[in-house]
Design an enzyme around this catalytic site. Structure first.
Site, PDB file in Angstrom:
ATOM      1  N   GLY A 103      67.110 -14.909 -22.561  1.00 25.86           N
ATOM      2  CA  GLY A 103      67.148 -14.139 -21.324  1.00 25.86           C
ATOM      3  C   GLY A 103      67.233 -12.629 -21.483  1.00 25.86           C
ATOM      4  O   GLY A 103      67.303 -11.911 -20.481  1.00 25.86           O
ATOM      5  N   GLN A 104      67.204 -12.123 -22.715  1.00 19.50           N
ATOM      6  CA  GLN A 104      67.256 -10.675 -22.877  1.00 19.50           C
ATOM      7  C   GLN A 104      66.037 -10.047 -22.203  1.00 19.50           C
ATOM      8  O   GLN A 104      64.977 -10.653 -22.109  1.00 19.50           O
ATOM      9  CB  GLN A 104      67.255 -10.249 -24.358  1.00 19.50           C
ATOM     10  N   LYS A 105      66.194  -8.810 -21.785  1.00 15.18           N
ATOM     11  CA  LYS A 105      65.128  -8.102 -21.062  1.00 15.18           C
ATOM     12  C   LYS A 105      63.795  -8.157 -21.825  1.00 15.18           C
ATOM     13  O   LYS A 105      62.746  -8.378 -21.232  1.00 15.18           O
ATOM     14  CB  LYS A 105      65.541  -6.652 -20.819  1.00 15.18           C
ATOM     15  N   MET A 138      62.744 -10.435 -23.724  1.00 19.31           N
ATOM     16  CA  MET A 138      62.217 -11.807 -23.782  1.00 19.31           C
ATOM     17  C   MET A 138      61.586 -12.251 -22.459  1.00 19.31           C
ATOM     18  O   MET A 138      60.754 -13.154 -22.435  1.00 19.31           O
ATOM     19  CB  MET A 138      63.345 -12.796 -24.117  1.00 19.31           C
TER      20      MET A 138
END
Length: 172
Positions: A62-64, A66
């Site tokens: 969920g990192q930006k 990704m």
């Protein structure tokens, strides 16, 4: 990723980084709390609901950086489970924007949505109604959706949530 690993319906677990997706999946699959680190790519596992029913659950990072890749996991998706940290009010606008973007993908047309309000065991966590309003879920009248509270750390509400996901898949 065009082919599915099994006949079990595919469920995609998405949400912002640190919402608790990997902890949630590990808890569901093993019944234990496991040490997790930020997901690069994905984790996948088969969740057996009963003797005849299982779901293949994909936990996507969920990192930006990704999030642009989320669309590559949507083939054969039968339900989207969007996990939010119900104790993190400051990131709800970011979560709302991310959810809106992924739901706009053509591959998710008519696909049911389950929002899991994780970390309900923390003091000051938002209510289901607050989360529903913050994410503007009423705007998604074109799909089946539900919001449920849970705690991946304590294992609360997880099994019930995925039984509900299975029911949503059957209704859609």
């Amino acid at each position: 990723m065009g082919q599915s690993y099994s006949a079990a319906p595919q469920v995609i677990l998405m949400g912002l980084d640190s919402a608790g997706k990997s902890t949630l999946l590990a808890r569901l699959l093993t019944g234990e709390v496991m040490e997790t680190s930020p997901t690069i790519g994905f984790n996948v596992g088969t969740l057996d609901l009963d003797k005849k029913t299982s779901l293949t659950v994909w936990d996507v990072g969920g990192q930006k950086c990704m999030r642009p890749n989320w669309r590559y996991y949507l083939d054969d998706c039968k339900a989207l489970v969007f996990v939010v940290d119900s104790s993190d009010r400051a990131r709800m606008p970011e979560a709302q924007k991310a959810l809106k973007k992924v739901l706009s993908d053509e591959k998710l047309r008519g696909i049911p949505l389950m929002v899991l309000a994780n970390k309900k065991d923390l003091a000051g966590s938002m209510t289901i109604r607050e989360i529903s309003n913050q994410l503007d879920l009423q705007a998604h009248s074109d799909r089946l959706w539900e919001v449920q509270a849970c705690s991946a750390l304590r294992g609360l509400g997880l099994q019930q949530a995925f039984f509900s996901v299975n029911k949503l898949i059957k209704k859609s």
